[in-house]
Design a protein around this motif. Sequence first.
Motif, PDB file in Angstrom:
ATOM      1  N   GLU A   1      -5.858   7.111  -0.485  1.00  0.00           N
ATOM      2  CA  GLU A   1      -6.020   5.846   0.230  1.00  0.00           C
ATOM      3  C   GLU A   1      -7.018   4.935  -0.490  1.00  0.00           C
ATOM      4  OE1 GLU A   1      -3.792   5.357   2.373  1.00  0.00           O
ATOM      5  OE2 GLU A   1      -3.216   7.451   2.204  1.00  0.00           O
TER       6      GLU A   1
ATOM      7  N   THR B   1       2.080  10.328   3.559  1.00  0.00           N
ATOM      8  CA  THR B   1       0.859   9.558   3.320  1.00  0.00           C
ATOM      9  C   THR B   1       0.754   8.482   4.402  1.00  0.00           C
ATOM     10  OG1 THR B   1       2.045   8.030   1.854  1.00  0.00           O
ATOM     11  CG2 THR B   1       0.983   9.933   0.835  1.00  0.00           C
TER      12      THR B   1
ATOM     13  N   PHE C   1      -1.052   5.274   6.385  1.00  0.00           N
ATOM     14  CA  PHE C   1      -1.885   4.102   6.102  1.00  0.00           C
ATOM     15  C   PHE C   1      -3.292   4.298   6.658  1.00  0.00           C
ATOM     16  CE2 PHE C   1      -3.296  -0.292   7.144  1.00  0.00           C
ATOM     17  CZ  PHE C   1      -3.292  -0.811   5.860  1.00  0.00           C
TER      18      PHE C   1
ATOM     19  N   ARG D   1     -13.583   4.173   3.634  1.00  0.00           N
ATOM     20  CA  ARG D   1     -12.647   3.127   3.215  1.00  0.00           C
ATOM     21  C   ARG D   1     -13.180   1.729   3.520  1.00  0.00           C
ATOM     22  NH1 ARG D   1      -6.611   3.989   5.117  1.00  0.00           N
ATOM     23  NH2 ARG D   1      -6.367   2.199   3.724  1.00  0.00           N
TER      24      ARG D   1
ATOM     25  N   HIS E   1       0.831  -1.205   0.000  1.00  0.00           N
ATOM     26  CA  HIS E   1       0.000   0.000   0.000  1.00  0.00           C
ATOM     27  C   HIS E   1       0.868   1.259   0.000  1.00  0.00           C
ATOM     28  CE1 HIS E   1      -3.657   2.345   1.221  1.00  0.00           C
ATOM     29  NE2 HIS E   1      -2.714   3.164   1.663  1.00  0.00           N
ATOM     30  N   GLU E   2       1.821   1.341   0.921  1.00  0.00           N
ATOM     31  CA  GLU E   2       2.633   2.556   1.056  1.00  0.00           C
ATOM     32  C   GLU E   2       3.624   2.727  -0.089  1.00  0.00           C
ATOM     33  OE1 GLU E   2       2.102   4.950   3.191  1.00  0.00           O
ATOM     34  OE2 GLU E   2       0.410   3.769   3.929  1.00  0.00           O
TER      35      GLU E   2
ATOM     36  N   HIS F   1       2.260   4.358  -3.121  1.00  0.00           N
ATOM     37  CA  HIS F   1       2.280   5.829  -3.067  1.00  0.00           C
ATOM     38  C   HIS F   1       3.567   6.363  -3.690  1.00  0.00           C
ATOM     39  CE1 HIS F   1      -1.345   6.543  -0.854  1.00  0.00           C
ATOM     40  NE2 HIS F   1      -0.962   5.883   0.216  1.00  0.00           N
TER      41      HIS F   1
ATOM     42  N   ASN G   1      -5.299   3.392  -3.502  1.00  0.00           N
ATOM     43  CA  ASN G   1      -4.393   2.303  -3.148  1.00  0.00           C
ATOM     44  C   ASN G   1      -5.141   1.079  -2.631  1.00  0.00           C
ATOM     45  OD1 ASN G   1      -2.176   3.702  -3.941  1.00  0.00           O
ATOM     46  ND2 ASN G   1      -1.130   3.651  -1.992  1.00  0.00           N
ATOM     47  N   ASP G   2      -6.258   1.301  -1.945  1.00  0.00           N
ATOM     48  CA  ASP G   2      -7.092   0.164  -1.542  1.00  0.00           C
ATOM     49  C   ASP G   2      -7.608  -0.570  -2.781  1.00  0.00           C
ATOM     50  OD1 ASP G   2      -6.711   0.871   1.083  1.00  0.00           O
ATOM     51  OD2 ASP G   2      -8.612   1.939   1.275  1.00  0.00           O
TER      52      ASP G   2
END
Length: 297
Positions: free
Chosen positions: A206, A248, A250, A261, A165-166, A169, A209-210
């Motif tokens: 977010e 950014t 999480f 989310r 996820h990170e 970014h 990325n999810d």
Amino acid sequence: GYLYIILYRLNHPFIYGTKIIFVGMTIIFLRICIPVNFPFTYTIYSTKLLLPVAKIFYMSIGSSSYRLFDILILRWLVIAVLKSGKLCIRIIHLNKYLSAYTITEGNQYSKLFASVKKYCPKSIRIAVIPHNVSPAFSGVLYPTIIFPGYFDCFSLEELDYICMHEINHYKNHDLWVKMLLEIISCIHWWNPLVYLMKRDYALALELTNDYFLKKNFPNYNSIYYAELILKVAKLTESSSLNWSNELTSFVRKRNLDLDVRISFILKNSKEKVKEKTQLIIHFQCFISCDCCTPQKR
């Protein structure tokens, strides 16, 4: 209004490609700072509303040659410079702080390095800080992935979720756009719409990325991933550190973000709109907004 519908009202996943909207809005905000019209600009003149207002702003104060307009411009410029300086100081302090907690590969952090290298072959800094903060990514020039001191409570699969996820970014250059928005907010410090844009951009990142994890993570489990987000939110609830503008995270400290989310992650809606179609719609919206932007002459 368009962003509000996409982020909070539409059935997902219509989130793909929303960055083009934020980049477009940022370009518009930068454009209106330049008091020059392009040759192709069409100006609609106003004589009933703007002229009376202009007379008030350009009226001399007392017997002096100073005008209300001059005072407002000076105030805007001073605050913009101060905010820009404060932003630079915050970035420098954050970089120094993370440098002090940068770790080297060893037995104690072996699983951290293993997860990071799995999704980022390039060498990036890893910092473990002694606070209950959310895992995050920081640094435009010195990319750093941040882990809290409680990282041992994460399983290998949870670390994989967080790292993928990170690091996404970082690969998508999200921090560059985030930094550009910070610069815009220093210039347009008086405009509440800029702060709304920053807030919604953080949420859109977010969600994007999810969505990426949902499509690309091996053996993705929506319930397991949602539980991980709630787990991090609970662990970071008492944290007093707030670096949301410089990185950014999480999980962000905003209940509405968590609601959106979790709802997005657990929703099993079919993808009715293709990614290419979503990009076209977002781009057309940006063009429409740009055409409707008032131009100064």
